[in-house]
Design a protein around this motif. Structure first.
Motif, PDB file in Angstrom:
ATOM      1  N   UNK A  62       0.828  -1.205   0.000  1.00  8.01           N
ATOM      2  CA  UNK A  62       0.000   0.000   0.000  1.00  8.01           C
ATOM      3  C   UNK A  62       0.867   1.262   0.000  1.00  8.01           C
ATOM      4  N   UNK A  63       1.921   1.270   0.818  1.00 11.49           N
ATOM      5  CA  UNK A  63       2.791   2.441   0.861  1.00 11.49           C
ATOM      6  C   UNK A  63       3.519   2.627  -0.463  1.00 11.49           C
ATOM      7  N   UNK A  64       3.994   1.534  -1.054  1.00 14.10           N
ATOM      8  CA  UNK A  64       4.689   1.618  -2.339  1.00 14.10           C
ATOM      9  C   UNK A  64       3.779   2.197  -3.415  1.00 14.10           C
ATOM     10  N   UNK A  65       2.514   1.772  -3.395  1.00 15.11           N
ATOM     11  CA  UNK A  65       1.555   2.290  -4.374  1.00 15.11           C
ATOM     12  C   UNK A  65       1.316   3.786  -4.186  1.00 15.11           C
ATOM     13  N   UNK A  66       1.248   4.225  -2.928  1.00  9.77           N
ATOM     14  CA  UNK A  66       1.018   5.643  -2.644  1.00  9.77           C
ATOM     15  C   UNK A  66       2.208   6.504  -3.069  1.00  9.77           C
ATOM     16  N   UNK A  67       3.416   5.956  -2.934  1.00 14.20           N
ATOM     17  CA  UNK A  67       4.623   6.727  -3.255  1.00 14.20           C
ATOM     18  C   UNK A  67       4.950   6.728  -4.747  1.00 14.20           C
ATOM     19  N   UNK A  68       4.367   5.803  -5.460  1.00 13.64           N
ATOM     20  CA  UNK A  68       4.714   5.626  -6.878  1.00 13.64           C
ATOM     21  C   UNK A  68       4.461   6.894  -7.691  1.00 13.64           C
ATOM     22  N   UNK A  69       5.456   7.271  -8.463  1.00  8.42           N
ATOM     23  CA  UNK A  69       5.386   8.400  -9.410  1.00  8.42           C
ATOM     24  C   UNK A  69       5.318   9.774  -8.744  1.00  8.42           C
ATOM     25  N   UNK A  70       5.414   9.855  -7.410  1.00  5.65           N
ATOM     26  CA  UNK A  70       5.406  11.161  -6.748  1.00  5.65           C
ATOM     27  C   UNK A  70       6.828  11.721  -6.727  1.00  5.65           C
ATOM     28  N   UNK A  71       7.030  12.876  -7.330  1.00  9.65           N
ATOM     29  CA  UNK A  71       8.364  13.483  -7.397  1.00  9.65           C
ATOM     30  C   UNK A  71       8.450  14.781  -6.604  1.00  9.65           C
ATOM     31  N   UNK A  72       7.321  15.277  -6.120  1.00  9.82           N
ATOM     32  CA  UNK A  72       7.315  16.472  -5.286  1.00  9.82           C
ATOM     33  C   UNK A  72       7.527  16.051  -3.832  1.00  9.82           C
ATOM     34  N   UNK A  73       8.551  16.613  -3.188  1.00  7.42           N
ATOM     35  CA  UNK A  73       8.936  16.186  -1.840  1.00  7.42           C
ATOM     36  C   UNK A  73       7.799  16.377  -0.844  1.00  7.42           C
ATOM     37  N   UNK A  74       7.154  17.537  -0.876  1.00  5.27           N
ATOM     38  CA  UNK A  74       6.096  17.817   0.100  1.00  5.27           C
ATOM     39  C   UNK A  74       4.908  16.867  -0.079  1.00  5.27           C
ATOM     40  N   UNK A  75       4.506  16.643  -1.328  1.00  3.10           N
ATOM     41  CA  UNK A  75       3.393  15.723  -1.587  1.00  3.10           C
ATOM     42  C   UNK A  75       3.764  14.291  -1.192  1.00  3.10           C
ATOM     43  N   UNK A  76       4.982  13.911  -1.511  1.00  7.64           N
ATOM     44  CA  UNK A  76       5.450  12.569  -1.179  1.00  7.64           C
ATOM     45  C   UNK A  76       5.423  12.352   0.332  1.00  7.64           C
ATOM     46  N   UNK A 194      10.638  -2.425   7.681  1.00  9.51           N
ATOM     47  CA  UNK A 194      10.579  -2.883   6.298  1.00  9.51           C
ATOM     48  C   UNK A 194      10.431  -1.732   5.303  1.00  9.51           C
ATOM     49  N   UNK A 195       9.576  -0.751   5.644  1.00  8.97           N
ATOM     50  CA  UNK A 195       9.274   0.306   4.668  1.00  8.97           C
ATOM     51  C   UNK A 195      10.308   1.424   4.659  1.00  8.97           C
ATOM     52  N   UNK A 196      11.173   1.482   5.671  1.00  8.60           N
ATOM     53  CA  UNK A 196      12.142   2.579   5.764  1.00  8.60           C
ATOM     54  C   UNK A 196      13.036   2.657   4.529  1.00  8.60           C
ATOM     55  N   UNK A 197      13.477   1.516   4.038  1.00  2.16           N
ATOM     56  CA  UNK A 197      14.362   1.500   2.866  1.00  2.16           C
ATOM     57  C   UNK A 197      13.636   1.991   1.620  1.00  2.16           C
ATOM     58  N   UNK A 198      12.374   1.564   1.437  1.00  2.00           N
ATOM     59  CA  UNK A 198      11.588   2.015   0.282  1.00  2.00           C
ATOM     60  C   UNK A 198      11.344   3.519   0.332  1.00  2.00           C
ATOM     61  N   UNK A 199      11.064   4.005   1.533  1.00  2.00           N
ATOM     62  CA  UNK A 199      10.861   5.447   1.707  1.00  2.00           C
ATOM     63  C   UNK A 199      12.133   6.208   1.356  1.00  2.00           C
ATOM     64  N   UNK A 200      13.278   5.671   1.779  1.00  2.00           N
ATOM     65  CA  UNK A 200      14.560   6.332   1.523  1.00  2.00           C
ATOM     66  C   UNK A 200      14.806   6.470   0.021  1.00  2.00           C
ATOM     67  N   UNK A 201      14.517   5.421  -0.745  1.00  2.00           N
ATOM     68  CA  UNK A 201      14.738   5.453  -2.194  1.00  2.00           C
ATOM     69  C   UNK A 201      13.821   6.489  -2.850  1.00  2.00           C
ATOM     70  N   UNK A 202      12.547   6.472  -2.506  1.00  2.07           N
ATOM     71  CA  UNK A 202      11.579   7.416  -3.097  1.00  2.07           C
ATOM     72  C   UNK A 202      11.898   8.843  -2.708  1.00  2.07           C
ATOM     73  N   UNK A 203      12.250   9.062  -1.457  1.00  2.00           N
ATOM     74  CA  UNK A 203      12.538  10.416  -0.992  1.00  2.00           C
ATOM     75  C   UNK A 203      13.823  10.952  -1.630  1.00  2.00           C
ATOM     76  N   UNK A 204      14.843  10.108  -1.724  1.00  2.43           N
ATOM     77  CA  UNK A 204      16.086  10.549  -2.365  1.00  2.43           C
ATOM     78  C   UNK A 204      15.856  10.926  -3.802  1.00  2.43           C
ATOM     79  N   UNK A 205      15.014  10.175  -4.501  1.00  2.00           N
ATOM     80  CA  UNK A 205      14.702  10.464  -5.892  1.00  2.00           C
ATOM     81  C   UNK A 205      13.971  11.810  -6.022  1.00  2.00           C
TER      82      UNK A 205
END
Length: 211
Positions: A62-76, A194-205
């Protein structure tokens, strides 16, 4: 008399044999019932483990789906916060992103939290923020100046705080603070880990995209 004595002895022998049979059957039945109970207990454990795995996988998905394609830091960050609070059923949280150059943590998203600091200097705070180190930290001794949970009934101090360092390439990208009145379960902390690593990748991007 001899016949009577023989009859009595035979009766006693038959009764003794019958009693032995009954006792043996009873022991066998007890052992069978014990094995059945053990099997049920094992089955319940397996079912619980399977349920926990499904819960964790669903949360990650669910978190991965919510983060997908979001490139704006505040929205993400807003989506991350909303998803975590909703899935973990928590009342409040805040997400800070590391400010490039200063190393300070800047508030980007907060939900249900009152009196939230806009900027955090990690080394000056009474909480164990750790640069470059991953791992969910559960804080029970909460500082007096920490944010409160806001609701229609007023403000209340959380019972526990989960600090989730968001680390990418050994650099602290962000810190997520989550408050709970009742305390965090192992299942909840496992999901955050578990989700911390996925968040790190999306946020860094997203951060790279905004530079």
């Amino acid at each position: 008399r001899i016949i009577m004595l023989v009859a009595i002895i035979l009766t006693l022998v038959i009764a003794g044999g019958l009693m032995y049979f009954i006792v043996s059957e009873f022991k066998i039945r007890l052992q069978a019932e014990k094995k059945i109970r053990e099997s049920f207990a094992e089955l319940e454990t397996v079912n619980q483990q399977s349920s926990n795995r499904n819960w964790l996988l669903t949360g990650v998905s669910e978190l991965s789906n919510e983060m997908q394609s979001l490139t704006n830091v505040r929205k993400l960050c807003g989506e991350i916060m909303a998803c975590l609070l909703n899935y973990l059923q928590l009342p409040a949280g805040a997400l800070y992103v590391t400010e490039e150059g200063t190393g300070m943590l800047k508030l980007v998203s907060a939900t249900g939290a009152g009196n939230v600091k806009k900027i955090i200097q990690p080394e000056e705070e009474g909480l164990p923020y750790r640069s470059g180190k991953s791992g969910v930290l559960i804080v029970k001794d909460i500082p007096e100046n920490f944010w409160h949970v806001s609701s229609a009934l007023g403000q209340s101090k959380p019972g526990e705080i989960a600090l989730v360092p968001v680390v990418f390439n050994e650099q602290l990208e962000a810190v997520i603070e989550l408050g709970s009145f009742t305390g965090f379960t192992k299942q909840q902390t496992d999901l955050l880990q578990l989700v911390a690593a996925n968040i790190a990748v999306s946020l860094n991007s997203a951060l790279s995209n905004e530079k």
